[in-house]
Design a protein around this motif. Sequence first.
Motif, PDB file in Angstrom:
ATOM      1  N   ARG A  49     -10.667   2.781  -8.465  1.00 37.83           N
ATOM      2  CA  ARG A  49      -9.596   2.780  -7.466  1.00 37.83           C
ATOM      3  C   ARG A  49      -9.866   1.744  -6.385  1.00 37.83           C
ATOM      4  O   ARG A  49      -8.953   1.024  -5.958  1.00 37.83           O
ATOM      5  CB  ARG A  49      -9.469   4.169  -6.835  1.00 37.83           C
ATOM      6  N   LEU A  80       0.815  -1.206   0.000  1.00 37.94           N
ATOM      7  CA  LEU A  80       0.000   0.000   0.000  1.00 37.94           C
ATOM      8  C   LEU A  80       0.851   1.259   0.000  1.00 37.94           C
ATOM      9  O   LEU A  80       0.454   2.290  -0.558  1.00 37.94           O
ATOM     10  CB  LEU A  80      -0.954  -0.010   1.190  1.00 37.94           C
ATOM     11  N   VAL A 100      -4.821  -5.424  -5.268  1.00 41.22           N
ATOM     12  CA  VAL A 100      -3.502  -5.305  -4.651  1.00 41.22           C
ATOM     13  C   VAL A 100      -3.458  -6.125  -3.359  1.00 41.22           C
ATOM     14  O   VAL A 100      -2.487  -6.837  -3.080  1.00 41.22           O
ATOM     15  CB  VAL A 100      -3.166  -3.826  -4.362  1.00 41.22           C
ATOM     16  N   ARG A 137       7.083  -3.182 -11.893  1.00 37.26           N
ATOM     17  CA  ARG A 137       5.714  -3.676 -11.798  1.00 37.26           C
ATOM     18  C   ARG A 137       5.610  -5.178 -11.974  1.00 37.26           C
ATOM     19  O   ARG A 137       4.829  -5.842 -11.280  1.00 37.26           O
ATOM     20  CB  ARG A 137       4.845  -2.980 -12.858  1.00 37.26           C
ATOM     21  N   GLU A 143       0.322   6.056  -7.282  1.00 35.38           N
ATOM     22  CA  GLU A 143      -0.824   6.941  -7.508  1.00 35.38           C
ATOM     23  C   GLU A 143      -0.382   8.372  -7.746  1.00 35.38           C
ATOM     24  O   GLU A 143      -0.849   9.043  -8.670  1.00 35.38           O
ATOM     25  CB  GLU A 143      -1.753   6.915  -6.296  1.00 35.38           C
ATOM     26  N   TYR A 146       1.640   1.641  -3.479  1.00 30.98           N
ATOM     27  CA  TYR A 146       0.449   2.125  -4.188  1.00 30.98           C
ATOM     28  C   TYR A 146       0.325   3.640  -4.054  1.00 30.98           C
ATOM     29  O   TYR A 146       0.008   4.340  -5.032  1.00 30.98           O
ATOM     30  CB  TYR A 146      -0.796   1.440  -3.615  1.00 30.98           C
ATOM     31  N   GLN A 182      -2.977  -2.489 -11.886  1.00 28.51           N
ATOM     32  CA  GLN A 182      -2.320  -1.310 -11.338  1.00 28.51           C
ATOM     33  C   GLN A 182      -3.091  -0.025 -11.668  1.00 28.51           C
ATOM     34  O   GLN A 182      -3.933  -0.001 -12.579  1.00 28.51           O
ATOM     35  CB  GLN A 182      -0.901  -1.222 -11.884  1.00 28.51           C
ATOM     36  N   SER A 220      -9.075  -1.645  -7.770  1.00 28.29           N
ATOM     37  CA  SER A 220      -7.628  -1.835  -7.878  1.00 28.29           C
ATOM     38  C   SER A 220      -7.005  -2.129  -6.525  1.00 28.29           C
ATOM     39  O   SER A 220      -6.170  -3.035  -6.389  1.00 28.29           O
ATOM     40  CB  SER A 220      -7.002  -0.577  -8.495  1.00 28.29           C
ATOM     41  N   LEU A 221      -7.398  -1.374  -5.512  1.00 31.45           N
ATOM     42  CA  LEU A 221      -6.865  -1.610  -4.173  1.00 31.45           C
ATOM     43  C   LEU A 221      -7.201  -3.019  -3.680  1.00 31.45           C
ATOM     44  O   LEU A 221      -6.369  -3.687  -3.050  1.00 31.45           O
ATOM     45  CB  LEU A 221      -7.433  -0.576  -3.203  1.00 31.45           C
TER      46      LEU A 221
END
Length: 386
Positions: free
Chosen positions: A297, A76, A304, A100, A83, A79, A254, A300-301
């Motif tokens: 978003r 995170l 992850v 990546r 971002e 991330y 991503q 995506s999180l």
Amino acid sequence: MTSPFNFEPLDIPAEYASLRHEVRDFLAEASSQWTGWKIGHSWTGFDREFSRELGARGWIGMTWPKQYGGHERTGLERYVVVEELLAAGAPLGAHWFGDRQSGPLLLRLGTEAQRQRFLPMIARGEAAFCIGLSEPDAGSDLASLRSRATRVDGGWRLNGRKIWTTNAQVCDFMIGLFRTEGSAEVEKHKGLSQFLIDMRSSGIEVRPIVDLTGEAHFNEVMFDNVFVPGDALVGSEGNGWAQASGELAFERSQPDRYMSCFPLLSAALDPICQQGQVDRLAARRIGDAVAELVVLREMSLSIVGQLASGHSPAQEAALLKDLGNSYEQRMPELVRELTDASAVMTRGDRLSELQAFLTQTVPTFSLRGGTREILRGIIAKGLGLR
């Protein structure tokens, strides 16, 4: 009905706010001279000096073990950094693929010698990687590739072609997928292997593909009896399909899959708001765009979090990429309507250059990382429709 897709919510801890502000402060200074044209390239923009600066700040290989040049920070935290870099349209192409997906692949499946050699270089921003997957005669069916690796004394000989290879003309290394046994007609998903290839090797020819912008970041790469040593094999011989599929979950999940056009929306909102009044229709459309961004978003999180837990959410990643592509491809037209801008690029005007570049480029977004048709096939399988 129970959803076949898993999108468990995942929040970024409040204590990471200081890291976010640190990255923003750095970017405020670094981006002061960036043109709209440069910002439009975002994560495909190739700038070795910028990548080395990020490496010096510890913002590449953030989650990797320190023994390999990493910084042992959380996914995170990475991330947050990514971002902010994408929101500013930072040029990340010189380290993007290594950080990546190529680096994580080597971390999981590479030999100790491969990890010791390549991961520190990637983390310092000194090694640029490209990905050799698609082929000219395979269409969207990646598994039907025909490029072949033949075992010889001391290693392998590679022959064939790859296409749509981003930044291959300026990269140092490629991780390429080749057929080591069988044939595409018989068992196309079997007998595939991945190799770590030095792009300076004899027998490699890179042919840039010029796009509508007059630039060429896509390439066709030709392999004519290219020798790679035995220790260039990545992971297990014959397991390349599973390995490459796992890589694609990293690629498709991503923030770049929905934030490539974010700098355009951000740049357009300033003049719109400076007008003093935003009519109800414009306010509604801006609200819709921001709301959709928030949903993407959150998706995506969630992915992850799943990747960090050792899962391979390939179907969720395909869904995010498909929805994200559609969102990004609508953005230039939305901004044109909101700003009532003409379809003419004004040099020196950041918003105009950014708008012009992305208008020409967004059609490619549904090609890179898997075509829309392939993604929807994966999604349909997840829904039990195929």
